[in-house]
Design a protein around this motif. Structure first.
Motif, PDB file in Angstrom:
ATOM      1  N   ASP A 177      -1.077  -5.786  -8.385  1.00  0.00           N
ATOM      2  CA  ASP A 177      -1.671  -6.820  -7.533  1.00  0.00           C
ATOM      3  C   ASP A 177      -1.017  -8.167  -7.824  1.00  0.00           C
ATOM      4  OD1 ASP A 177      -3.270  -7.871  -5.516  1.00  0.00           O
ATOM      5  OD2 ASP A 177      -4.856  -8.422  -6.917  1.00  0.00           O
ATOM      6  N   ALA A 178       0.322  -8.152  -7.774  1.00  0.00           N
ATOM      7  CA  ALA A 178       1.094  -9.349  -8.104  1.00  0.00           C
ATOM      8  C   ALA A 178       2.391  -9.372  -7.308  1.00  0.00           C
ATOM      9  CB  ALA A 178       1.403  -9.371  -9.599  1.00  0.00           C
ATOM     10  N   VAL A 179       2.887 -10.571  -7.115  1.00  0.00           N
ATOM     11  CA  VAL A 179       4.173 -10.737  -6.437  1.00  0.00           C
ATOM     12  C   VAL A 179       5.273 -10.273  -7.382  1.00  0.00           C
ATOM     13  CG1 VAL A 179       5.801 -12.406  -5.463  1.00  0.00           C
ATOM     14  CG2 VAL A 179       3.344 -12.628  -4.998  1.00  0.00           C
ATOM     15  N   ALA A 180       6.080  -9.335  -6.909  1.00  0.00           N
ATOM     16  CA  ALA A 180       7.191  -8.818  -7.705  1.00  0.00           C
ATOM     17  C   ALA A 180       8.498  -9.538  -7.386  1.00  0.00           C
ATOM     18  CB  ALA A 180       7.357  -7.321  -7.480  1.00  0.00           C
ATOM     19  N   ALA A 181       8.636 -10.027  -6.145  1.00  0.00           N
ATOM     20  CA  ALA A 181       9.880 -10.709  -5.779  1.00  0.00           C
ATOM     21  C   ALA A 181       9.690 -11.481  -4.484  1.00  0.00           C
ATOM     22  CB  ALA A 181      11.017  -9.704  -5.602  1.00  0.00           C
ATOM     23  N   THR A 182      10.515 -12.492  -4.326  1.00  0.00           N
ATOM     24  CA  THR A 182      10.649 -13.210  -3.065  1.00  0.00           C
ATOM     25  C   THR A 182      12.128 -13.236  -2.731  1.00  0.00           C
ATOM     26  OG1 THR A 182      10.811 -15.344  -4.207  1.00  0.00           O
ATOM     27  CG2 THR A 182       8.619 -14.676  -3.433  1.00  0.00           C
ATOM     28  N   GLY A 183      12.430 -13.406  -1.461  1.00  0.00           N
ATOM     29  CA  GLY A 183      13.841 -13.440  -1.096  1.00  0.00           C
ATOM     30  C   GLY A 183      14.059 -14.008   0.281  1.00  0.00           C
ATOM     31  N   GLU A 184      15.318 -14.138   0.611  1.00  0.00           N
ATOM     32  CA  GLU A 184      15.730 -14.625   1.927  1.00  0.00           C
ATOM     33  C   GLU A 184      16.930 -13.836   2.397  1.00  0.00           C
ATOM     34  OE1 GLU A 184      16.583 -18.811   1.918  1.00  0.00           O
ATOM     35  OE2 GLU A 184      14.458 -19.326   1.993  1.00  0.00           O
ATOM     36  N   LEU A 194       8.663 -11.115   0.937  1.00  0.00           N
ATOM     37  CA  LEU A 194       7.718 -11.116  -0.169  1.00  0.00           C
ATOM     38  C   LEU A 194       7.435  -9.666  -0.534  1.00  0.00           C
ATOM     39  CD1 LEU A 194       5.714 -12.872  -1.902  1.00  0.00           C
ATOM     40  CD2 LEU A 194       4.002 -12.323  -0.162  1.00  0.00           C
ATOM     41  N   ILE A 195       7.602  -9.320  -1.796  1.00  0.00           N
ATOM     42  CA  ILE A 195       7.288  -7.974  -2.287  1.00  0.00           C
ATOM     43  C   ILE A 195       6.101  -8.084  -3.233  1.00  0.00           C
ATOM     44  CG2 ILE A 195       8.071  -5.975  -3.623  1.00  0.00           C
ATOM     45  CD1 ILE A 195      10.926  -6.646  -2.761  1.00  0.00           C
ATOM     46  N   VAL A 196       5.042  -7.322  -2.921  1.00  0.00           N
ATOM     47  CA  VAL A 196       3.835  -7.321  -3.732  1.00  0.00           C
ATOM     48  C   VAL A 196       3.607  -5.911  -4.268  1.00  0.00           C
ATOM     49  CG1 VAL A 196       1.325  -7.639  -3.713  1.00  0.00           C
ATOM     50  CG2 VAL A 196       2.794  -9.207  -2.425  1.00  0.00           C
ATOM     51  N   SER A 197       3.444  -5.805  -5.581  1.00  0.00           N
ATOM     52  CA  SER A 197       3.087  -4.538  -6.211  1.00  0.00           C
ATOM     53  C   SER A 197       1.603  -4.298  -6.015  1.00  0.00           C
ATOM     54  CB  SER A 197       3.401  -4.593  -7.714  1.00  0.00           C
ATOM     55  OG  SER A 197       2.723  -3.552  -8.396  1.00  0.00           O
ATOM     56  N   ARG A 198       1.262  -3.138  -5.448  1.00  0.00           N
ATOM     57  CA  ARG A 198      -0.164  -2.815  -5.289  1.00  0.00           C
ATOM     58  C   ARG A 198      -0.778  -2.473  -6.635  1.00  0.00           C
ATOM     59  NH1 ARG A 198      -1.618  -0.253   0.401  1.00  0.00           N
ATOM     60  NH2 ARG A 198      -3.586  -1.115  -0.310  1.00  0.00           N
ATOM     61  N   THR A 199      -0.028  -1.811  -7.504  1.00  0.00           N
ATOM     62  CA  THR A 199      -0.556  -1.439  -8.815  1.00  0.00           C
ATOM     63  C   THR A 199      -0.863  -2.668  -9.660  1.00  0.00           C
ATOM     64  OG1 THR A 199       0.660   0.636  -8.792  1.00  0.00           O
ATOM     65  CG2 THR A 199      -0.054  -0.151 -10.937  1.00  0.00           C
TER      66      THR A 199
END
Length: 143
Positions: free
Chosen positions: A108-115, A101-106
């Motif tokens: 405050d939203a999920v930028a990407a999910t992956g496996e 899970l990648i979350v942008s702090r700027t």
């Protein structure tokens, strides 16, 4: 200086979370972070996970990335710092799946999910191998 926002609650479900600053050079000609950088962000978290469970070469057996995928949800840009979470799922005899899970702090939203599917690999024999039992136990404890 951009004041980072608090981490999103979704990251609470990830035992390993790393903060990674976005670099100016991560952006492409379109002014957003190139999609290949997302896979590097997954890699940073993956290595932190391997360090946490001591899986960087365990009794001649080490990890190898068998497959990986990413679902891009939001573009990233500079400046920003992302929080990258990783957890293990579907632990099998010779492999397990990482969920990212990648979350942008700027934003405050999920930028990407992956496996990513991680296979235990005997580098001396050049073939897959079972996960050592003590390693499998450490992975389960961390999950």
């Amino acid at each position: 200086m951009i004041e980072p926002s608090p981490p999103r609650a979704e990251l609470d479900a990830y035992p390993i979370v790393v903060d990674v600053p976005i670099r100016w050079g991560d952006m492409d000609a379109f002014g957003h972070v190139n999609n290949t950088v997302f896979f590097r962000l997954f890699e940073v978290a993956r290595i932190a996970f391997f360090d946490a469970v001591d899986f960087r070469g365990h009794a001649g057996v080490g990890p190898i990335l068998a497959s990986t995928s990413c679902r891009f949800r939001r573009p990233l840009g500079y400046p920003d710092t992302v929080r990258v979470g990783v957890r293990a799922a579907d632990i099998q005899e010779d492999r397990f799946t990482h969920e990212y899970l990648i979350v942008s702090r700027t934003q405050d939203a999920v930028a990407a999910t992956g496996e990513g599917v991680i296979v235990a690999y005997d580098y001396g024999r050049a073939e897959k191998a079972p996960l050592p039992p003590d390693l499998r136990a450490r992975i389960r404890e961390l999950t």
